[in-house]
Design an enzyme around this catalytic site. Structure first.
Site, PDB file in Angstrom:
ATOM      1  N   LYS A  52       0.465  -1.376   0.241  1.00 16.68           N
ATOM      2  CA  LYS A  52      -0.021  -0.132   0.158  1.00 16.68           C
ATOM      3  C   LYS A  52       1.208   1.875  -0.496  1.00 16.68           C
ATOM      4  CE  LYS A  52      -3.483  -2.749   2.317  1.00 16.68           C
ATOM      5  NZ  LYS A  52      -4.155  -2.869   3.058  1.00 16.68           N
ATOM      6  N   GLN A  96      -4.410  -1.747   9.572  1.00 20.91           N
ATOM      7  CA  GLN A  96      -3.877  -2.992   8.982  1.00 20.91           C
ATOM      8  C   GLN A  96      -4.706  -3.656  10.317  1.00 20.91           C
ATOM      9  OE1 GLN A  96      -3.198  -4.143   5.996  1.00 20.91           O
ATOM     10  NE2 GLN A  96      -3.937  -6.154   6.579  1.00 20.91           N
ATOM     11  N   ASP A 119     -10.405   2.572   4.801  1.00 28.11           N
ATOM     12  CA  ASP A 119     -10.885   1.115   4.377  1.00 28.11           C
ATOM     13  C   ASP A 119     -12.633   0.698   4.582  1.00 28.11           C
ATOM     14  OD1 ASP A 119      -9.170  -0.265   4.290  1.00 28.11           O
ATOM     15  OD2 ASP A 119      -8.263  -0.661   6.450  1.00 28.11           O
TER      16      ASP A 119
END
Ligand code: NAP
Length: 292
Positions: A52, A96, A119
């Protein structure tokens, strides 16, 4: 059979984002800025976050990687997220997953400011998605929708079967495919581990989204001739013949199913790269919405 190449499709998305970022910079503005929070030393998480951050660099976004120790307390993590929420130079925040066991995943998700929730896991984002409002779509379903768009896969009026009902993949994908969108308007069946006669259901599917995390689960006899197959699964399967000692396998028996499918994503190189493309689009959207 059309191979739905995630590397090619994500490259197209990234090139557009790169051009939009260049334009911002030419206009004297700062680029979008993504903050990624990585806790502990989980190998897969390290790989995902590294990818990412690298993609941010390629596109021209700023990125900040916040590495935190596995032993961090929930209160300490929430404090860090609060700082990121209040930092005006940051547009998007991702934490994460999975998290260490002492930390509540839902508390962390709820603590991210909805305007920076790239997200798309915050209940506000999910509620807006269900209501068909502007939102942040979770990156993996978003990536799959971008894949359908890139390859102009007809979805209207089709029967889509989604295997798996997780908050990050299956459920939002079922919402998107059933929504009144150009690449939506499907009749959707969402299935899970308590679904009886799954093969009977998948055999009636024009589109199958396999998101259950069981390597090779979808066999050729579960698939109708000409179906479109999106394979989300990523499982590390031990393989002594590889340098790493494992290989990545999807939820679909690719060899056999690709003989029947009209279009199919490979693993790796299918949904995975599209997930990152979805996240990057969310980051630019967060920037644009915050800057009004
Ligand atoms: P998850 O949270 O473990 O959810 C799995 C879902 O599959 C659950 O809803 C489960 O049902 C269902 N399921 C399990 N066994 C089943 C069976 N035999 N028949 C029907 N349904 C079954 O997994 P996830 O986070 O959604 O991830 C799924 C897979 O996608 C994993 O391999 C993951 O690594 C991968 N993934 C890939 C990407 C990417 O970028 N490509 C992103 C995210 C995840 P219950 O609800 O009844 O337990």
């Amino acid at each position: 059979m059309l191979l739905l190449d995630g590397k090619a499709a994500s490259k197209a998305v990234k090139t557009t984002l790169q051009q939009q970022t260049q334009q911002l910079i030419s206009d004297g503005k700062r680029p979008p800025h993504l903050a990624a929070v990585l806790i502990g030393n989980n190998g897969a998480s390290e790989t995902y976050v590294a990818s990412k951050v690298k993609t941010c660099e390629e596109i021209g976004f700023h990125s900040t990687l916040l590495r935190l120790d596995e032993s961090i307390t929930e209160a300490e993590l929430l404090e860090k997220i609060d700082q990121l929420n209040n930092d005006d130079s940051i547009d998007g925040i991702l934490v994460q997953l999975p998290l260490p066991k002492q930390i509540s995943e839902s508390k962390v998700i709820n603590s991210i400011s909805p305007e920076k929730d790239v997200d798309g896991f915050h209940p506000v984002s999910v509620g807006r998605l269900v209501q068909g409002l502007e939102t942040f779509i979770p990156a993996t379903p978003y990536g799959m929708m971008l894949m359908l768009e890139h390859y102009k896969i007809e979805t209207k009026g089709k029967h889509a079967v989604v295997i798996g009902r997780s908050n990050i993949v299956g459920r939002p994908m079922s919402v998107l495919l059933s929504s009144n969108l150009l690449y939506g308007n499907c009749t959707v069946t969402i299935t899970h581990s308590h679904t009886p006669n799954l093969a009977e259901i998948t055999r009636s599917a024009d589109i199958i989204v396999a998101a259950l995390g069981r390597p090779g689960f979808v066999k050729a006899d579960m698939v109708k001739e000409g179906a479109v197959i999106l394979d989300v699964g990523i499982t590390r399967v031990p393989d002594p013949n590889t340098a790493k000692g494992y290989r990545i396998q999807g939820d679909v028996d690719f060899e056999a199913v690709s003989q029947k499918a009209s279009a199919i994503t490979p693993v790796p190189g299918g949904v995975g790269p599209m997930t990152i493309a979805g996240l990057m689009k969310n980051t630019l959207d967060a920037y644009t919405r915050r800057k009004g």
